[in-house]
Design an enzyme around this catalytic site. Structure first.
Site, mmCIF file in Angstrom:
data_model
loop_
_atom_site.group_PDB
_atom_site.id
_atom_site.type_symbol
_atom_site.label_atom_id
_atom_site.label_comp_id
_atom_site.label_asym_id
_atom_site.label_seq_id
_atom_site.Cartn_x
_atom_site.Cartn_y
_atom_site.Cartn_z
ATOM 1 N N ASP A 187 -18.216 -2.033 -36.678
ATOM 2 C CA ASP A 187 -18.955 -2.785 -37.552
ATOM 3 C C ASP A 187 -18.206 -4.042 -37.802
ATOM 4 O O ASP A 187 -17.409 -4.305 -38.517
ATOM 5 C CB ASP A 187 -19.436 -2.194 -38.659
ATOM 6 C CG ASP A 187 -20.457 -3.081 -39.606
ATOM 7 O OD1 ASP A 187 -20.543 -4.370 -39.214
ATOM 8 O OD2 ASP A 187 -21.272 -2.800 -40.176
ATOM 9 N N HIS A 192 -17.452 -8.634 -43.910
ATOM 10 C CA HIS A 192 -16.318 -7.714 -44.520
ATOM 11 C C HIS A 192 -15.057 -7.987 -44.342
ATOM 12 O O HIS A 192 -14.077 -7.367 -44.561
ATOM 13 C CB HIS A 192 -16.586 -6.475 -43.796
ATOM 14 C CG HIS A 192 -18.241 -6.006 -44.053
ATOM 15 N ND1 HIS A 192 -18.718 -5.788 -45.219
ATOM 16 C CD2 HIS A 192 -19.228 -5.644 -42.980
ATOM 17 C CE1 HIS A 192 -20.283 -5.335 -44.934
ATOM 18 N NE2 HIS A 192 -20.362 -5.307 -43.794
ATOM 19 N N ILE A 207 -17.090 -8.227 -48.903
ATOM 20 C CA ILE A 207 -17.545 -6.984 -49.453
ATOM 21 C C ILE A 207 -17.218 -5.630 -48.484
ATOM 22 O O ILE A 207 -17.052 -5.646 -47.237
ATOM 23 C CB ILE A 207 -19.011 -6.698 -49.828
ATOM 24 C CG1 ILE A 207 -19.770 -6.954 -48.668
ATOM 25 C CG2 ILE A 207 -19.227 -7.877 -50.662
ATOM 26 C CD1 ILE A 207 -21.405 -6.834 -48.889
ATOM 27 N N GLY A 210 -21.366 -0.885 -46.425
ATOM 28 C CA GLY A 210 -22.059 0.204 -47.210
ATOM 29 C C GLY A 210 -21.892 1.407 -46.604
ATOM 30 O O GLY A 210 -21.834 2.321 -47.204
#
Length: 285
Positions: A187, A192, A207, A210
């Protein structure tokens, strides 16, 4: 209209050959924070090739199959990635995931729901190898601004945690570099890693993925409630409820509902238990 509902639902499933090996599994586990303490026999099952087993949430990254981004390029789907939110993720295991594998992933848009101000894409991927089915994954993707086309609203309702103390509470620190390591499993969203991109997206800093929180919570439950046996997991689903940053912690709470079912939540204790994962459910044998 960016989403052609009829075209997306009528499109033929797309099949892709995928493969993975022990290095991919080890890298994924390290991205979840496995390997602390490094010589702990329980952690070596996640990090040492001679003892390796595969956490079922590895299915979300195995072989870089269709995934969420791939699903958004399906026929009839043209959306702005800035309007996309990952709503839910589930995995159903048909048998344990092997350490080394070669399989066929068959993906399709299974449903599209109309929530008024948003559309929900339901992406389904079935993975099988020469011995038969391995797993089925489903993701619900919210696309803001794409509702109002007159479709079904789809299922609703949320699980409330039991009104009693949890049977398991586990806190897992998130390293400052954890998102940088996890993204090596496939990803590459700059949200991120890149502070400038994160600010453009409305966050003060990058962040955590998820799906990294998703895997961390499952590992905490497997280790703390299922005797560390990944093969006991039959299915795992969560609703994404909020964000966590590298450098914070994840607090996982789990409740035994009955034989074979565990409900879980995950929060950030540094922000007064801000929600990260909700409606979590693990079924096991």
């Amino acid at each position: 209209m960016p989403i052609d509902v009829a075209k997306a639902l009528a499109a033929e499933p797309r099949s892709t050959e995928i493969s993975w090996g022990h290095k991919d599994v080890q890298l994924y586990h390290l991205g979840l924070g496995a390997g602390v303490p490094a010589t702990d026999p329980a952690e070596l099952r996640y990090t040492l090739e001679s003892r390796l087993h595969v956490l079922p949430s590895f299915a979300t990254v195995a072989g870089a199959g269709m995934g969420v981004v791939g699903g958004l390029s399906a026929p009839g789907i043209e959306v702005d990635l800035a309007a996309v939110l990952h709503g839910t993720q589930s995995i159903e295991l048909h048998r344990p995931i092997p350490v080394d594998g070669h399989a066929t992933a068959t993906a399709r848009v299974a449903d599209i729901y109309d929530k008024g101000k948003a559309a929900i894409l339901v992406l389904r991927t079935d993975v099988a190898d020469e011995d038969g089915p391995l797993w089925t994954s489903r993701a619900q993707i919210f696309v803001r601004g794409e509702g109002g086309f007159g479709g079904e609203r789809g299922p609703s309702g949320r699980l409330e945690p039991p009104q009693r103390d949890p049977d398991l509470v586990a806190e897992r620190p998130i390293r400052e570099d954890q998102a940088l390591l996890y993204r090596l499993s496939g990803d590459w969203n700059p949200l991120h890693a890149d502070p400038d991109f994160a600010r453009l997206a409305g966050f003060d800093r990058p962040i955590l993925h998820g799906l990294c929180s998703y895997g961390m919570a499952l590992k905490a439950v497997v280790d703390g409630a299922l005797d560390g046996d990944v093969a006991r997991v039959s299915s795992y689903s969560v609703r994404f409820a909020g964000i966590v940053h590298p450098g914070e912690s994840l607090r996982v709470r789990a409740w035994h509902l009955d034989e074979g079912r565990l409900q879980l939540t995950a929060t950030v204790p540094e922000r007064e238990d801000a929600p990260v994962l909700g409606d979590g459910m693990v079924t096991y044998g």
